[in-house]
Design a protein around this motif. Sequence first.
Motif, PDB file in Angstrom:
ATOM      1  N   UNK A  40       0.820  -1.225   0.000  1.00  0.00           N
ATOM      2  CA  UNK A  40       0.000   0.000   0.000  1.00  0.00           C
ATOM      3  C   UNK A  40       0.852   1.273   0.000  1.00  0.00           C
ATOM      4  N   UNK A  41       2.189   1.094   0.235  1.00  0.00           N
ATOM      5  CA  UNK A  41       3.077   2.269   0.321  1.00  0.00           C
ATOM      6  C   UNK A  41       3.853   2.487  -0.968  1.00  0.00           C
ATOM      7  N   UNK A  42       3.671   1.633  -1.964  1.00  0.00           N
ATOM      8  CA  UNK A  42       4.455   1.766  -3.201  1.00  0.00           C
ATOM      9  C   UNK A  42       3.983   2.990  -3.990  1.00  0.00           C
ATOM     10  N   UNK A  43       4.851   3.548  -4.835  1.00  0.00           N
ATOM     11  CA  UNK A  43       4.427   4.716  -5.645  1.00  0.00           C
ATOM     12  C   UNK A  43       3.222   4.389  -6.520  1.00  0.00           C
ATOM     13  N   UNK A  44       3.181   3.172  -7.069  1.00  0.00           N
ATOM     14  CA  UNK A  44       2.055   2.803  -7.946  1.00  0.00           C
ATOM     15  C   UNK A  44       0.737   2.837  -7.191  1.00  0.00           C
ATOM     16  N   UNK A  45       0.743   2.269  -5.967  1.00  0.00           N
ATOM     17  CA  UNK A  45      -0.502   2.258  -5.198  1.00  0.00           C
ATOM     18  C   UNK A  45      -0.827   3.666  -4.691  1.00  0.00           C
ATOM     19  N   UNK A  46       0.205   4.419  -4.303  1.00  0.00           N
ATOM     20  CA  UNK A  46      -0.019   5.784  -3.802  1.00  0.00           C
ATOM     21  C   UNK A  46      -0.647   6.666  -4.883  1.00  0.00           C
ATOM     22  N   UNK A  47      -0.314   6.357  -6.137  1.00  0.00           N
ATOM     23  CA  UNK A  47      -0.924   7.132  -7.233  1.00  0.00           C
ATOM     24  C   UNK A  47      -2.427   6.855  -7.318  1.00  0.00           C
ATOM     25  N   UNK A  48      -2.821   5.643  -6.902  1.00  0.00           N
ATOM     26  CA  UNK A  48      -4.254   5.313  -6.903  1.00  0.00           C
ATOM     27  C   UNK A  48      -4.956   5.921  -5.692  1.00  0.00           C
ATOM     28  N   UNK A  49      -4.295   5.818  -4.534  1.00  0.00           N
ATOM     29  CA  UNK A  49      -4.875   6.373  -3.302  1.00  0.00           C
ATOM     30  C   UNK A  49      -3.770   7.029  -2.482  1.00  0.00           C
ATOM     31  N   UNK A  55      -9.582  -0.289   0.596  1.00  0.00           N
ATOM     32  CA  UNK A  55      -9.724  -0.744  -0.783  1.00  0.00           C
ATOM     33  C   UNK A  55      -9.734   0.413  -1.787  1.00  0.00           C
ATOM     34  N   UNK A  56      -9.430   0.044  -3.031  1.00  0.00           N
ATOM     35  CA  UNK A  56      -9.488   0.992  -4.150  1.00  0.00           C
ATOM     36  C   UNK A  56     -10.194   0.290  -5.317  1.00  0.00           C
ATOM     37  N   UNK A  57     -11.014   1.042  -6.017  1.00  0.00           N
ATOM     38  CA  UNK A  57     -11.664   0.533  -7.240  1.00  0.00           C
ATOM     39  C   UNK A  57     -11.109   1.284  -8.426  1.00  0.00           C
ATOM     40  N   UNK A  58     -10.837   0.528  -9.487  1.00  0.00           N
ATOM     41  CA  UNK A  58     -10.500   1.154 -10.780  1.00  0.00           C
ATOM     42  C   UNK A  58     -11.516   0.676 -11.804  1.00  0.00           C
ATOM     43  N   UNK A  59     -12.102   1.605 -12.501  1.00  0.00           N
ATOM     44  CA  UNK A  59     -13.020   1.258 -13.594  1.00  0.00           C
ATOM     45  C   UNK A  59     -12.527   2.038 -14.808  1.00  0.00           C
ATOM     46  N   UNK A  60     -11.712   1.382 -15.646  1.00  0.00           N
ATOM     47  CA  UNK A  60     -11.061   2.106 -16.739  1.00  0.00           C
ATOM     48  C   UNK A  60     -10.129   3.140 -16.150  1.00  0.00           C
ATOM     49  N   UNK A  61     -10.278   4.401 -16.569  1.00  0.00           N
ATOM     50  CA  UNK A  61      -9.392   5.432 -16.009  1.00  0.00           C
ATOM     51  C   UNK A  61     -10.010   6.135 -14.801  1.00  0.00           C
ATOM     52  N   UNK A  62     -11.125   5.595 -14.321  1.00  0.00           N
ATOM     53  CA  UNK A  62     -11.748   6.163 -13.115  1.00  0.00           C
ATOM     54  C   UNK A  62     -11.273   5.385 -11.894  1.00  0.00           C
ATOM     55  N   UNK A  63     -10.872   6.130 -10.868  1.00  0.00           N
ATOM     56  CA  UNK A  63     -10.341   5.505  -9.652  1.00  0.00           C
ATOM     57  C   UNK A  63     -11.124   6.026  -8.443  1.00  0.00           C
ATOM     58  N   UNK A  71     -18.825   0.790  -2.442  1.00  0.00           N
ATOM     59  CA  UNK A  71     -20.063  -0.014  -2.338  1.00  0.00           C
ATOM     60  C   UNK A  71     -21.202   0.693  -3.084  1.00  0.00           C
ATOM     61  N   UNK A  72     -21.300   1.998  -2.922  1.00  0.00           N
ATOM     62  CA  UNK A  72     -22.362   2.741  -3.624  1.00  0.00           C
ATOM     63  C   UNK A  72     -22.159   2.681  -5.137  1.00  0.00           C
ATOM     64  N   UNK A  73     -20.916   2.802  -5.557  1.00  0.00           N
ATOM     65  CA  UNK A  73     -20.612   2.758  -6.992  1.00  0.00           C
ATOM     66  C   UNK A  73     -21.046   1.414  -7.576  1.00  0.00           C
ATOM     67  N   UNK A  74     -20.675   0.335  -6.897  1.00  0.00           N
ATOM     68  CA  UNK A  74     -21.025  -1.006  -7.386  1.00  0.00           C
ATOM     69  C   UNK A  74     -22.541  -1.183  -7.416  1.00  0.00           C
TER      70      UNK A  74
END
Length: 210
Positions: A40-49, A55-63, A71-74
Amino acid sequence: MTIKLHVFPLSPRGFKVLFAAHQLGIDYEFVPVDFSKQAQKTPGFTALNPNQRMPVLEDGDYCLWESNAIVQYLAALKPHSGMMPADLKARMTAVKWQFWESAHWDPAVAIYMFENVVKKLFGMGPPDAAEIERGAALIARLAPVLDGQLAKTRYAAGDTLTVADISLGATLVRGDEAGVPLGEYRGIQRWRADIAALPGWRAAVALMKG
Ligand SMILES: N[C@@H](CCC(=O)N[C@@H](CS)C(=O)NCC(=O)O)C(=O)O
């Protein structure tokens, strides 16, 4: 494009979004976040959150981060499920319980999770008695509120299953192991058994156990 869910499955907040996806019948790609490797501390994950939390959700380029937003999104992807009710007042009642979960219930349960489960899992020493006492005081104040609601209705926001039950229920997936003192609350016990019998819950538990 398949939705990606980044999850550390042993965490109730991670379990929450898996439970939602399975209960709603949403196809997704499971992306494990390995806390033992500090993923969770990596640069790649930090770019997501930027909070470095799953948790993190990615839907295409939406994060999206924050488990209740996920939960609401799903649920919004499956409007016919009724999990995000179409009626405004019914929907806001479900959302109200999700805010309550996030602001009050989750932090109280999390004390028990941290002291009795996480510390053991990561070899962080014995539970702190003062913290458990703080958790007990919070649960004693909060549990009667949820229990009182569940004495009146089958589910948290009424007589149908909604996102509120996903969010509240997920917090208790390891509730017994964590020692959350809920034994005296009959409404919560009855509801928890109902939630644990749902197919989405069972599928997510199977994933959690690996
Ligand atoms: N309010 C957030 C809380 C997320 C959260 O605290 N996640 C924790 C695990 S349960 C986390 O990722 N912690 C990683 C860390 O603290 O390094 C949500 O509901 O999504």
